[in-house]
Design an enzyme around this catalytic site. Structure first.
Site, PDB file in Angstrom:
ATOM      1  N   LEU A   8       0.862  -1.180   0.000  1.00 49.71           N
ATOM      2  CA  LEU A   8       0.000   0.000   0.000  1.00 49.71           C
ATOM      3  C   LEU A   8       0.896   1.227   0.000  1.00 49.71           C
ATOM      4  O   LEU A   8       1.786   1.354   0.854  1.00 49.71           O
ATOM      5  CB  LEU A   8      -0.919  -0.007   1.217  1.00 49.71           C
ATOM      6  CG  LEU A   8      -1.995   1.081   1.284  1.00 49.71           C
ATOM      7  CD1 LEU A   8      -3.181   0.610   2.119  1.00 49.71           C
ATOM      8  CD2 LEU A   8      -1.450   2.394   1.878  1.00 49.71           C
ATOM      9  N   ILE A   9       0.660   2.134  -0.939  1.00 53.55           N
ATOM     10  CA  ILE A   9       1.461   3.344  -1.069  1.00 53.55           C
ATOM     11  C   ILE A   9       0.545   4.546  -0.939  1.00 53.55           C
ATOM     12  O   ILE A   9      -0.487   4.627  -1.620  1.00 53.55           O
ATOM     13  CB  ILE A   9       2.193   3.394  -2.429  1.00 53.55           C
ATOM     14  CG1 ILE A   9       3.006   2.110  -2.651  1.00 53.55           C
ATOM     15  CG2 ILE A   9       3.094   4.625  -2.508  1.00 53.55           C
ATOM     16  CD1 ILE A   9       3.679   2.024  -4.005  1.00 53.55           C
ATOM     17  N   GLY A  11      -0.271   8.723  -1.216  1.00 56.30           N
ATOM     18  CA  GLY A  11       0.137   9.889  -1.991  1.00 56.30           C
ATOM     19  C   GLY A  11       0.628   9.556  -3.381  1.00 56.30           C
ATOM     20  O   GLY A  11       1.722   9.968  -3.783  1.00 56.30           O
ATOM     21  N   SER A  14       0.803  11.826  -7.918  1.00 54.30           N
ATOM     22  CA  SER A  14       1.853  12.477  -8.692  1.00 54.30           C
ATOM     23  C   SER A  14       3.199  12.162  -8.069  1.00 54.30           C
ATOM     24  O   SER A  14       3.289  11.525  -7.016  1.00 54.30           O
ATOM     25  CB  SER A  14       1.635  14.000  -8.735  1.00 54.30           C
ATOM     26  OG  SER A  14       1.749  14.554  -7.427  1.00 54.30           O
ATOM     27  N   GLY A  15       4.263  12.614  -8.732  1.00 55.11           N
ATOM     28  CA  GLY A  15       5.593  12.599  -8.165  1.00 55.11           C
ATOM     29  C   GLY A  15       6.126  11.233  -7.778  1.00 55.11           C
ATOM     30  O   GLY A  15       5.941  10.240  -8.473  1.00 55.11           O
ATOM     31  N   ILE A  16       6.824  11.199  -6.641  1.00 57.59           N
ATOM     32  CA  ILE A  16       7.468   9.964  -6.193  1.00 57.59           C
ATOM     33  C   ILE A  16       6.447   8.860  -5.972  1.00 57.59           C
ATOM     34  O   ILE A  16       6.689   7.697  -6.297  1.00 57.59           O
ATOM     35  CB  ILE A  16       8.274  10.218  -4.902  1.00 57.59           C
ATOM     36  CG1 ILE A  16       9.406  11.210  -5.163  1.00 57.59           C
ATOM     37  CG2 ILE A  16       8.845   8.913  -4.361  1.00 57.59           C
ATOM     38  CD1 ILE A  16      10.163  11.627  -3.909  1.00 57.59           C
ATOM     39  N   GLY A  17       5.297   9.199  -5.397  1.00 61.71           N
ATOM     40  CA  GLY A  17       4.282   8.188  -5.123  1.00 61.71           C
ATOM     41  C   GLY A  17       3.791   7.514  -6.383  1.00 61.71           C
ATOM     42  O   GLY A  17       3.648   6.283  -6.436  1.00 61.71           O
ATOM     43  N   SER A 141      12.952  13.083   3.731  1.00 65.75           N
ATOM     44  CA  SER A 141      13.552  14.166   2.958  1.00 65.75           C
ATOM     45  C   SER A 141      14.940  14.414   3.521  1.00 65.75           C
ATOM     46  O   SER A 141      15.209  14.092   4.681  1.00 65.75           O
ATOM     47  CB  SER A 141      12.711  15.444   3.094  1.00 65.75           C
ATOM     48  OG  SER A 141      13.395  16.579   2.580  1.00 65.75           O
ATOM     49  N   TYR A 154       7.999  22.245   7.839  1.00 65.67           N
ATOM     50  CA  TYR A 154       8.222  21.040   7.027  1.00 65.67           C
ATOM     51  C   TYR A 154       9.381  20.220   7.591  1.00 65.67           C
ATOM     52  O   TYR A 154       9.261  18.999   7.782  1.00 65.67           O
ATOM     53  CB  TYR A 154       8.498  21.447   5.581  1.00 65.67           C
ATOM     54  CG  TYR A 154       8.769  20.286   4.660  1.00 65.67           C
ATOM     55  CD1 TYR A 154       7.721  19.493   4.183  1.00 65.67           C
ATOM     56  CD2 TYR A 154      10.068  19.975   4.263  1.00 65.67           C
ATOM     57  CE1 TYR A 154       7.968  18.418   3.335  1.00 65.67           C
ATOM     58  CE2 TYR A 154      10.317  18.902   3.422  1.00 65.67           C
ATOM     59  CZ  TYR A 154       9.275  18.132   2.960  1.00 65.67           C
ATOM     60  OH  TYR A 154       9.520  17.066   2.126  1.00 65.67           O
TER      61      TYR A 154
END
Length: 281
Positions: A8-9, A11, A14-17, A141, A154
């Site tokens: 299960l992923i 996000g 878009s992007g990395i997900g 990050s 963040y």
């Protein structure tokens, strides 16, 4: 991990997900790709179809800040597939600002998505991961290692995630669950665009912080022109999903390794302060 195992992923719109979802399916995993708004699933479905893995990618709604949504999604996964072998915590939100000017609400909102959402999803998934001897992989990050100007909220959230996962890892390992954090640097993705920064308005509202903010934005803009692609940043996620014994911490590029290495070797903090101080003049 075999073709019958389920990841299960979060996000994945878009992007990395998105890249991780398609990459995991190409690696032979059954992927539950989740997002807060499934109306935004078009790019993921197109990418999965183009990669000829659409049959291994199921899109489901999951809002990490809503415990009911998390539990409902996990319940569907277990009902439909009978198991969960990996959770990839990827959902997150950026925020640029500084606390004196912006107050506490943005700090709390940023922590809610980037930290408490990760904790909630992990907590809910752990019983199933214990049963499967699975793994938790969390996209943090380089900002979870090195604090960065005008990214106070963040970076605080990402620092918290790193501390949480570093503390959880040895405990989870006693029950056969591997924990990994993946640390990207700059990634050319919708994550940046989604922040919808109105730079002139930010500078106008910044008051005495305006010169430093201007310098930071100029530096950040240059950084993202040479950013990694989402596919490049997602590659270590796929490696962590498929490795027999994934490492606890992995960076997604040589730049990210050098950058985080500065902090890890900086016992008195002077190297990091010198580096990030140069970003704001």
């Amino acid at each position: 991990m075999t073709a019958e195992r389920t990841v299960l992923i979060t996000g994945t719109s878009s992007g990395i997900g998105l890249a991780a979802a398609v990459g995991a399916a190409r690696a032979g995993l059954r992927v539950v790709a989740t997002m807060r708004d499934t109306a935004k699933a078009g790019p993921l479905r197109e990418a999965a179809a183009e990669a000829r893995v659409a049959d291994r990618v199921a899109v489901k709604r999951l809002d990490v800040v809503d415990a009911g949504s998390v539990m409902a999604c996990l319940g569907e996964v277990i009902d439909e597939y009978g198991r969960l072998d990996a959770l990839v915590n990827n959902a997150g939100a950026g925020y640029v600002g500084t606390v004196e000017q912006d107050g506490m609400d943005p700090v709390r909102a940023t922590m809610e998505v980037n930290f408490f959402g990760v904790v909630e999803a992990t907590r809910a998934a752990l019983p199933h991961l214990r049963a499967s001897q699975g793994r938790v992989i969390t996209v943090t990050s380089v900002g979870g290692v090195v604090g960065q100007p005008f990214n106070e909220a963040y970076c605080a959230a990402k620092f918290a995630v790193e501390g949480f996962m570093e503390s959880l890892a040895p405990v989870a390992a006693t029950l056969g669950v591997h924990v990994t954090v993946v640390e990207p640097g700059a990634v050319a993705s919708e994550f940046v665009a989604s922040q919808e920064l109105d730079v002139p308005a930010l500078l106008e509202a910044a008051g005495p912080y305006a010169p430093a903010l201007r310098a930071y934005i100029e530096r950040a803009t240059k950084t993202f022109t040479s950013a990694q692609t989402p596919d490049e940043a997602a590659a270590p996620v796929i490696a962590a999903l498929t490795a027999d014994r994934p490492p606890f911490r992995v960076q997604t590029s040589d730049w990210a390794r050098d950058f985080t290495g500065t902090k890890l070797a900086d016992l008195d903090g002077s190297a990091v302060q010198s580096l990030t101080g140069s970003w704001v003049g």
